[in-house]
Enzyme design. Structure first.
Site, short mmCIF file in Angstrom:
data_model
loop_
_atom_site.label_atom_id
_atom_site.label_comp_id
_atom_site.label_asym_id
_atom_site.label_seq_id
_atom_site.Cartn_x
_atom_site.Cartn_y
_atom_site.Cartn_z
CG ASP A 248 -2.16 0.90 0.96
OD1 ASP A 248 -2.08 1.77 0.06
OD2 ASP A 248 -3.17 0.77 1.66
C1 BGC Z 1 -5.01 3.28 0.17
C2 BGC Z 1 -5.07 2.34 -1.00
C3 BGC Z 1 -4.95 3.12 -2.28
C4 BGC Z 1 -3.66 3.91 -2.24
C5 BGC Z 1 -3.41 4.72 -3.49
C6 BGC Z 1 -3.82 4.22 0.11
O1 BGC Z 1 -3.95 5.23 1.04
O2 BGC Z 1 -4.98 2.54 1.36
O3 BGC Z 1 -6.27 1.61 -0.96
O4 BGC Z 1 -5.01 2.26 -3.36
O5 BGC Z 1 -3.70 4.81 -1.15
O6 BGC Z 1 -4.25 5.83 -3.55
#
Ligand code: BGC
Length: 832
Positions: A248
């Site tokens: 993530d």
């Molecule tokens: C989230 C993800 C997301 C990523 C990119 C993170 O803060 O947990 O689900 O895909 O950001 O935006």
């Protein structure tokens, strides 16, 4: 023969890899091409390749003709490039219990992705909904692993059939937003495999998901991105996942631990998995080069499998504002909204009898969604108010918010540039850095502060910096009365507000969209200086600021309710109050309980429409209101769907994918939800017994059970016939039964089949969902439903086998219309 093979492998292969460009040959299989391309990359190129760049890309390598790979966020819209079709919340999709609609959702998201040259969608989110407080429940599907798996498989197939890679996230056990980077989800092996992991496994093994995203949180004490057990043992060895595992955003913590712990791609930047950290680690033997090769190979394999090397991803035939997507959004909303209460058949409303409707509530006049990285700005949307108006040509529709909204506060705020000045607005200074440093790039007067709310607007607002910038607004306010005033700031990243000489709001840090309010007593005739400072880091500018007298607007709402045949109150959360990186309260936002109570007093025909990603505390008003619809976040077409259901154009058929507790304390996770005394560890002590698995064993009963949802019609179930078509060791049953629509409306019904072990050899839930079907039956008609049950329906995770298996014995088959409303039963004996 042996000699010949030896020749082929030892001599022929190097010759091919040195002089040919096998990877460019479309006639060669993808695996060989990926391996060939890998063999042509230098160590430096390989290390650079396993971390993202430019926030949402995997880099290309020009000299090898390797294209860059574009990622974007889902799960409810492909929105990183600006506006996009905004689909309903994922939990609503699960509430449809309709895998063909969810397949269509995946398909349309795939088309939306192709229209934006997106190769990889960061979706679906498949974490289990464990508590109503989880800030991202709206991005997830359900509490039940079987429903979760079926919905996930449909979503992934729909998406990947469009040649867009699905990213199943967040692996694993990211079930709360509270301190999400630090709190470990401590879960025993059997619970992990039976509850929290099945949807990932199904996505990989049944739908061939190309990518998985690790979660922020540690699991059993080890961060997801370096969790050897979950990543290497379970995902890659046991499940044979051959795609790539990404982190993530900024959830990688250690280069060597992540490299060896199974992470293939660090996103969004090479903060840890970079040359500086990995080359010495390889030289010293801490990380094997073959480990790096495997990561690169996994990404390349997917690139070839999906045709990204050979074909452009851009599909010009799909409009950005994809009309087929809008249609899918509407169908989902119609099918996933859940009717929870309908006393005296208040619904559907009879348009020939109703002359006036009062629409009330802060959510009714807006596009409403959960917030965070999934937030999608639609090109157009239909609010609940608009939907009702569109349906009510001969009906008088009046609207009152009842509770002031942020936008009203922002748009009506009056400022003056300085003391004594008659010039309205705030003096604004825009800096090209995040620290308000040096000379401003732009100086101007802004009448209000309202920028962004999504990056497309910032981008469209020419002249205003886009990101990595800061701003200061100064001016004065002149209260007309001596009373309390409410100040509200909403921003992505840091903001701080000074009123007079005091810093009254201070949120000077990187953070997701956050709203802060403060109430201050001010005096009439005094001029109060205000200073708002803001910075946007990597995220586009998003800031709003307003102030108003701190009073409620109930009077107007009560008035229109009194004078209407029906009152429709749309309350609940929104993108500020329910969102990623924050948990939310169980109680509704301020004053909404009182608003409902006042309105139902003024008009007994009150219908409540609830926006939330899950359950809320309904005790203050549930007994007083005759009708309640859970409309979740119903996407850009939500208002039309709501009106279709309210007026009976469509009969409600959504069913809860989550048990709704009476109070938060009734939830089995309640005693363990927060890490006690800051231990940073949350023990999932309820184990398997969460959701309906808990309520089945307890005297505590939910307010609304898992699988529940009302219809305008009624159904009878009959004629269950069970045929054993399996053999010992290979159970296979065919179950046939008939559902009749015995009411007055054509409608869908969701039939649910649960399996109950009667003489379990280990502790097992009373019953578990193993099949479901959504069938459309016209009034007065009947349909036969056929389910086939194989060994999987009887299995549980046996720790000694490290795998699922079943026991011989007696089982009861329960078929019903919810987990608590079982209509048909039959005992069977499964042989081993
Ligand atoms: C989230 C993800 C997301 C990523 C990119 C993170 O803060 O947990 O689900 O895909 O950001 O935006």
């Amino acid at each position: 023969m042996i000699k010949k093979l030896f020749f082929v492998f030892v001599f022929a292969l190097p010759a091919v890899t040195c002089f040919s460009q096998v990877y460019k040959d479309k006639n060669v299989d993808g695996e060989t091409r990926a391996r060939d391309l890998l063999s042509k990359m230098t160590l430096e190129e390989k290390i650079d390749y396993i971390a993202g760049y430019n926030q949402f890309y995997i880099r290309g390598i020009e000299r090898l003709g390797l294209p860059e790979i574009k990622l974007t966020d889902g799960p409810v819209g492909t929105h990183k490039d600006g506006k996009a079709v905004a689909y309903p919340a994922s939990v609503l999709s699960a509430a449809t219990w309709d895998t063909s609609l969810v397949y269509e959702l995946g398909k349309q998201l795939g088309r939306d992705s192709r229209a934006r040259s997106v190769h990889v969608l960061l979706a679906p989110g498949v974490n289990i909904i464990r508590s109503p407080l989880g800030g991202r429940n709206f991005e997830y599907f359900t509490e039940d692993p079987f429903l979760n798996s079926r919905i996930t498989v449909a979503y992934v197939k729909g998406l990947q059939d469009q040649k867009v890679v699905a990213t199943v996230k967040h692996y694993a056990a990211n079930n709360q937003e509270w301190d999400r980077n630090n709190v470990s989800s401590d879960i025993d092996e059997r619970t992990l495999h039976e509850i929290y992991l099945p949807a990932y496994k199904a996505a990989i093994q049944e739908a061939g998901a190309g990518s998985v995203m690790n979660s922020y949180n540690p699991i059993n004490g080890e961060h997801a991105t370096q969790n050897n057990y979950l990543n290497n043992v379970v995902l890659k060895q046991q499940w044979k996942f051959d795609g790539f595992l990404m982190s993530d955003w900024s959830s990688t913590y250690d280069a060597v631990a992540a490299a060896n712990g199974g992470l293939d791609l660090e996103m969004p930047t090479p903060k840890h998995m970079n040359r500086k950290n990995l080359i010495p680690a390889i030289e010293s033997g801490l990380v094997k080069e073959s480990v790096i090769d495997d990561k690169v190979l996994r990404i390349l394999r997917i690139i070839f499998r999906f045709g990204f090397f050979d074909n452009p991803q851009y599909d010009s035939s799909v409009p950005l504002d994809n009309p087929q997507g809008a249609k899918a959004a509407l169908e989902l909303a119609r099918a996933g909204i859940v009717l929870l209460k309908n006393e005296k058949n208040l619904l559907p409303l009879d348009q020939t009898k109703i002359k006036s409707i009062a629409v009330i509530g802060p959510n009714a006049n807006n596009y409403i969604s959960g917030g965070g990285s999934s937030y999608t700005f639609p090109f157009s949307s239909v609010s609940v108010l608009q939907g009702i108006k569109d349906h009510s040509s001969n009906v008088q529709v009046n609207y009152a918010p009842g509770v002031p909204t942020l936008n009203e506060t922002v748009f009506n705020a009056v400022f003056y540039t300085e003391k004594g000045s008659n010039v309205k607005g705030l003096k604004a200074s825009y800096f090209p850095n995040t620290q308000l440093r040096g000379n401003p790039e732009i100086e101007k007067i802004d009448s209000i502060v309202y920028i962004g709310n999504g990056w497309h607007i910032a981008a469209e607002n020419k002249g205003i910096p886009y990101d990595h910038c800061s701003m200061r607004w100064t001016g004065v306010i002149r209260p007309e009365k001596t009373t309390n005033y409410r100040f509200i700031v909403k921003g992505f990243d840091g903001f701080r507000l000074k009123v007079d000489t005091a810093m009254v709001i201070n949120e000077w840090r990187n953070q997701g969209i956050t709203t802060r309010e403060v109430v201050l007593p001010l005096k009439a005739g005094v001029e109060y200086p205000v200073t708002l400072e803001y910075f946007a880091g990597a995220h586009p500018v998003d800031i709003a600021f307003g102030w108003r007298e701190d009073k409620l607007l109930f009077d107007e709402a009560i008035n229109i309710a009194k004078n209407a045949d029906v009152a429709i109150v749309n309350i609940g959360f929104n993108e500020s109050s329910e969102r990623e990186s924050n948990d939310r309260p169980f109680e509704l936002p301020e004053y909404q309980d009182s608003l409902i109570q006042c309105i139902v007093k003024a008009n007994p025909n009150t219908i409540v429409l609830l926006n939330a990603g899950g359950n809320v505390d309904m005790t203050p008003w549930l007994n007083q209101i005759p009708a309640l619809m859970h409309i979740w976040y119903s996407g850009q077409e939500g208002g039309t769907a709501v009106a279709d259901l309210i007026f009976g154009k469509v009969t409600p058929s959504g069913k809860l994918p989550v048990s709704f507790e009476r109070k938060w304390e009734d939830n089995p996770a309640y005693p363990y939800y927060y890490d006690s005394a800051g231990s940073k560890r949350v023990a999932y002590k309820e184990g398997l017994f969460m959701g309906y698995r808990y309520y089945d064993t307890s005297s505590v009963k939910p307010q609304f059970p898992f699988g529940f949802g009302l219809s305008y019609t009624t159904f009878s179930y009959s004629k269950l016939k069970v045929k054993n078509i399996g053999t010992a060791g290979k159970p296979l049953y065919e179950m046939r039964f008939t559902i009749k629509n015995t009411g007055n409306y054509d409608a869908h019904e969701v039939a649910q089949l649960y399996v109950k072990p009667l003489n379990a050899q280990v502790v097992r839930p009373v019953k578990e969902l193993k099949k479901f079907a959504k069938v459309f039956i016209q009034k007065g008609q009947q349909k036969e439903v056929v389910f086939t049950l194989d060994a999987d329906a009887f299995k549980y995770y046996k720790i000694e086998l490290k795998d699922f298996d079943f026991d011989a014995g007696a089982y009861e088959i329960l078929i019903g219309t919810s987990s608590q409303d079982i209509r048909l039963k039959k005992n069977i004996k499964v042989k081993k």
